[in-house]
Write an enzyme that holds these catalytic residues in place. Structure first.
Site, PDB file in Angstrom:
ATOM      1  N   TYR A  57     -43.398  -0.479 -36.226  1.00  0.00           N
ATOM      2  CA  TYR A  57     -43.844  -1.876 -36.244  1.00  0.00           C
ATOM      3  C   TYR A  57     -42.756  -2.719 -36.910  1.00  0.00           C
ATOM      4  O   TYR A  57     -42.451  -2.565 -38.084  1.00  0.00           O
ATOM      5  CB  TYR A  57     -45.165  -2.047 -36.997  1.00  0.00           C
ATOM      6  CG  TYR A  57     -46.338  -1.280 -36.424  1.00  0.00           C
ATOM      7  CD1 TYR A  57     -46.345  -0.830 -35.105  1.00  0.00           C
ATOM      8  CD2 TYR A  57     -47.459  -1.010 -37.198  1.00  0.00           C
ATOM      9  CE1 TYR A  57     -47.430  -0.131 -34.579  1.00  0.00           C
ATOM     10  CE2 TYR A  57     -48.552  -0.317 -36.688  1.00  0.00           C
ATOM     11  CZ  TYR A  57     -48.524   0.130 -35.381  1.00  0.00           C
ATOM     12  OH  TYR A  57     -49.599   0.820 -34.883  1.00  0.00           O
ATOM     13  N   SER A 203     -57.320  -0.993 -32.010  1.00  0.00           N
ATOM     14  CA  SER A 203     -57.757  -2.059 -31.086  1.00  0.00           C
ATOM     15  C   SER A 203     -59.287  -2.062 -30.959  1.00  0.00           C
ATOM     16  O   SER A 203     -59.829  -2.127 -29.848  1.00  0.00           O
ATOM     17  CB  SER A 203     -57.103  -1.900 -29.705  1.00  0.00           C
ATOM     18  OG  SER A 203     -55.695  -1.879 -29.797  1.00  0.00           O
ATOM     19  N   LEU A 205     -61.267  -4.352 -31.495  1.00  0.00           N
ATOM     20  CA  LEU A 205     -61.724  -5.632 -30.933  1.00  0.00           C
ATOM     21  C   LEU A 205     -61.129  -5.845 -29.541  1.00  0.00           C
ATOM     22  O   LEU A 205     -61.137  -6.966 -29.027  1.00  0.00           O
ATOM     23  CB  LEU A 205     -61.304  -6.787 -31.855  1.00  0.00           C
ATOM     24  CG  LEU A 205     -61.795  -6.682 -33.302  1.00  0.00           C
ATOM     25  CD1 LEU A 205     -61.163  -7.765 -34.173  1.00  0.00           C
ATOM     26  CD2 LEU A 205     -63.321  -6.790 -33.344  1.00  0.00           C
ATOM     27  N   GLY A 208     -58.585  -8.442 -29.314  1.00  0.00           N
ATOM     28  CA  GLY A 208     -59.111  -9.806 -29.334  1.00  0.00           C
ATOM     29  C   GLY A 208     -60.095 -10.094 -28.216  1.00  0.00           C
ATOM     30  O   GLY A 208     -60.922 -11.010 -28.326  1.00  0.00           O
TER      31      GLY A 208
HETATM   32  N1  LIG Z   1     -51.805   4.156 -32.975  1.00  0.00           N
HETATM   33  C1  LIG Z   1     -51.479   3.262 -32.089  1.00  0.00           C
HETATM   34  O1  LIG Z   1     -50.815   3.569 -31.098  1.00  0.00           O
HETATM   35  C2  LIG Z   1     -51.895   1.834 -32.286  1.00  0.00           C
HETATM   36  C3  LIG Z   1     -51.835   0.919 -31.214  1.00  0.00           C
HETATM   37  C4  LIG Z   1     -52.248  -0.406 -31.441  1.00  0.00           C
HETATM   38  C5  LIG Z   1     -52.709  -0.782 -32.687  1.00  0.00           C
HETATM   39  N2  LIG Z   1     -52.745   0.131 -33.708  1.00  0.00           N
HETATM   40  C6  LIG Z   1     -53.246  -0.237 -35.050  1.00  0.00           C
HETATM   41  O2  LIG Z   1     -54.546  -0.821 -34.921  1.00  0.00           O
HETATM   42  C7  LIG Z   1     -54.573  -2.091 -35.530  1.00  0.00           C
HETATM   43  C8  LIG Z   1     -55.532  -3.027 -34.799  1.00  0.00           C
HETATM   44  O3  LIG Z   1     -55.312  -2.996 -33.405  1.00  0.00           O
HETATM   45  P1  LIG Z   1     -54.871  -4.224 -32.502  1.00  0.00           P
HETATM   46  O4  LIG Z   1     -54.115  -5.251 -33.229  1.00  0.00           O
HETATM   47  O5  LIG Z   1     -54.220  -3.599 -31.306  1.00  0.00           O
HETATM   48  O6  LIG Z   1     -56.252  -4.826 -31.968  1.00  0.00           O
HETATM   49  P2  LIG Z   1     -57.563  -5.501 -32.577  1.00  0.00           P
HETATM   50  O7  LIG Z   1     -57.658  -5.279 -34.024  1.00  0.00           O
HETATM   51  O8  LIG Z   1     -58.639  -5.048 -31.675  1.00  0.00           O
HETATM   52  O9  LIG Z   1     -57.324  -7.053 -32.265  1.00  0.00           O
HETATM   53  C9  LIG Z   1     -56.399  -7.830 -32.933  1.00  0.00           C
HETATM   54  C10 LIG Z   1     -56.392  -9.180 -32.227  1.00  0.00           C
HETATM   55  O10 LIG Z   1     -57.679  -9.781 -32.334  1.00  0.00           O
HETATM   56  C11 LIG Z   1     -57.600 -11.053 -32.960  1.00  0.00           C
HETATM   57  N3  LIG Z   1     -58.744 -11.121 -33.886  1.00  0.00           N
HETATM   58  C12 LIG Z   1     -58.977 -10.327 -34.956  1.00  0.00           C
HETATM   59  N4  LIG Z   1     -60.161 -10.635 -35.539  1.00  0.00           N
HETATM   60  C13 LIG Z   1     -60.687 -11.636 -34.815  1.00  0.00           C
HETATM   61  C14 LIG Z   1     -61.881 -12.379 -34.898  1.00  0.00           C
HETATM   62  N5  LIG Z   1     -62.791 -12.113 -35.847  1.00  0.00           N
HETATM   63  N6  LIG Z   1     -62.109 -13.365 -33.977  1.00  0.00           N
HETATM   64  C15 LIG Z   1     -61.218 -13.621 -33.012  1.00  0.00           C
HETATM   65  N7  LIG Z   1     -60.049 -12.937 -32.867  1.00  0.00           N
HETATM   66  C16 LIG Z   1     -59.789 -11.949 -33.758  1.00  0.00           C
HETATM   67  C17 LIG Z   1     -56.272 -11.095 -33.655  1.00  0.00           C
HETATM   68  O11 LIG Z   1     -55.730 -12.396 -33.610  1.00  0.00           O
HETATM   69  P3  LIG Z   1     -55.495 -13.289 -34.932  1.00  0.00           P
HETATM   70  O12 LIG Z   1     -54.386 -12.650 -35.674  1.00  0.00           O
HETATM   71  O13 LIG Z   1     -55.130 -14.615 -34.345  1.00  0.00           O
HETATM   72  O14 LIG Z   1     -56.799 -13.294 -35.658  1.00  0.00           O
HETATM   73  C18 LIG Z   1     -55.404 -10.158 -32.796  1.00  0.00           C
HETATM   74  O15 LIG Z   1     -54.850 -10.879 -31.721  1.00  0.00           O
HETATM   75  C19 LIG Z   1     -53.119  -2.558 -35.508  1.00  0.00           C
HETATM   76  O16 LIG Z   1     -52.875  -3.517 -36.510  1.00  0.00           O
HETATM   77  C20 LIG Z   1     -52.378  -1.275 -35.749  1.00  0.00           C
HETATM   78  O17 LIG Z   1     -52.318  -1.003 -37.145  1.00  0.00           O
HETATM   79  C21 LIG Z   1     -52.362   1.422 -33.508  1.00  0.00           C
END
Ligand SMILES: NC(=O)c1ccc[n+]([C@@H]2O[C@H](COP(=O)([O-])OP(=O)(O)OC[C@H]3O[C@@H](n4cnc5c(N)ncnc54)[C@H](OP(=O)(O)O)[C@@H]3O)[C@@H](O)[C@H]2O)c1
Length: 328
Positions: A57, A203, A205, A208
């Site tokens: 990252y 992910s 959510l 998003g």
């Molecule tokens: N192991 C892997 O391969 C892998 C892959 C992907 C992710 N990850 C990990 O998982 C974590 C989370 O996953 P992710 O970022 O992919 O997806 P997520 O947590 O499902 O979604 C994040 C997105 O949702 C928005 N969001 C968050 N809370 C919200 C709310 N209450 N209302 C409206 N929008 C909201 C955020 O935007 P805003 O910032 O504008 O709120 C961002 O765009 C990452 O930070 C990472 O550490 C791991």
């Protein structure tokens, strides 16, 4: 905030963790370091004790800011990071889980995080060129040396999970899992429960989508990963809008937001599920962590399960150059 145990490992973390990736990677915009540190410290104030980052990252900068933010509370939190990519010119160029590369990466992650032990170390993607026994054996040595606390895998399949677990017990599998992606339920999740391994849904959510703030009409900048994901095409978002509408309606009758319903559904699936939603916004951080207090009824869960069972799982989640890194 309440705590949960990751599988039978004894590793206790807050029931909702914090995914730090999006603070400066993946979504085409970065917070300043000060603002990102403030978000992470607010998560601590809200009771979050489980923080997720990775070497890739940034690359590298995410680990640095996580280390800086958590330094004052180091002993109160669980820091998870990941190895497994080769990185060149500021981007991941392929997989690399050769033992020497793991050892070097761990030293560099320890330095960037400014800690003496990585609490939970995941292999980010399974490397088909390196037997998983060699990967698990290398992490085992790092655990024995006191540099790593627990071993995790990310996006691994059942055969890899079982083979790794024989060499070094696996504490957690981090994989995509949400109302919009329940594919791990077929084989992977039963295996985790059999072996006493925790699930850390990433992910949660739907990047998003499940929060009701994104529709088929939403456009993303070229630097936002969602602009390149086949499952995020306008057609796929439009096709699954009815699922988001149901999540929103169930939220309304529970005095909860759609994001809270999406997280509460994950928490309700199994007591060792620990989702790691990410956000750059303090009010959303509060909203997401408060999902621990949302209790969905059996009717709510039945309706969510029925609607999400209709989701199309046949479309790749990633573009071809990233999808080839999913080796099950
Ligand atoms: N192991 C892997 O391969 C892998 C892959 C992907 C992710 N990850 C990990 O998982 C974590 C989370 O996953 P992710 O970022 O992919 O997806 P997520 O947590 O499902 O979604 C994040 C997105 O949702 C928005 N969001 C968050 N809370 C919200 C709310 N209450 N209302 C409206 N929008 C909201 C955020 O935007 P805003 O910032 O504008 O709120 C961002 O765009 C990452 O930070 C990472 O550490 C791991």
């Amino acid at each position: 905030m309440i705590n949960r145990s990751l599988g039978t490992s004894g590793l206790e973390v807050s029931a909702i963790g914090f995914g730090c990736m999006g603070l400066n990677h993946g979504y085409g915009h970065s917070l300043t370091e000060n603002d990102a540190v403030a978000v992470i410290r607010s998560a601590v104030d809200l009771g979050v004790t489980f923080f997720d980052t990775a070497e890739v990252y940034g690359p590298y900068t995410n680990e640095e800011l996580v280390g800086k933010a958590l330094a004052p509370v180091r002993d109160q939190v669980v820091i998870a990071t990941k190895f497994g990519f080769s990185i060149d010119g500021g981007r991941s160029t392929g997989l690399d889980s050769r033992p020497d590369h793991i050892r070097t990466t761990v030293e560099e992650s320890l330095r960037r995080l400014d800690i003496e032990r990585i609490d939970l170390l995941y292999q980010h993607r399974v490397d088909p060129q390196v037997p998983i026994e060699d990967v698990a054996g290398t992490v085992k040595e790092l655990i024995e040396a006191g540099k790593v606390g627990h071993f995790g895998l990310s996006e691994a399949g059942v055969e890899i999970i079982r083979r790794a677990h024989v060499v070094q017990p696996v504490t957690a599998l981090q994989s995509e899992y949400s109302l919009w992606w329940r594919e791990p339920e077929a084989e992977i999740i039963p295996t985790l429960h059999e072996l006493g391994i925790g699930l850390v849904p990433f992910s949660p959510l739907g990047k998003g989508f499940l929060t009701g703030t994104i529709s088929g009409a939403t456009s993303f900048s070229d630097s936002d990963v969602r602009s390149n994901l086949p499952r995020y095409s306008e057609q796929m978002r439009t096709a699954h809008q009815s699922l988001v509408d149901l999540v929103t309606a169930i939220g309304a009758r529970n005095n909860a937001t759609p994001a809270q319903v999406a997280l509460a559904w994950i928490l309700a699936q199994h007591p060792t599920n620990v989702p790691i939603p990410g956000t750059t916004k303090l009010h959303r951080l509060q909203e997401n962590t408060a999902a621990v207090d949302v209790e969905l009824s059996a009717t709510d869960l039945d309706q969510l399960n029925a609607a999400s069972a209709e989701v199309d799982l046949s479309t790749d989640r990633y573009p071809a150059h990233m999808q080839r890194w999913i080796n099950r």
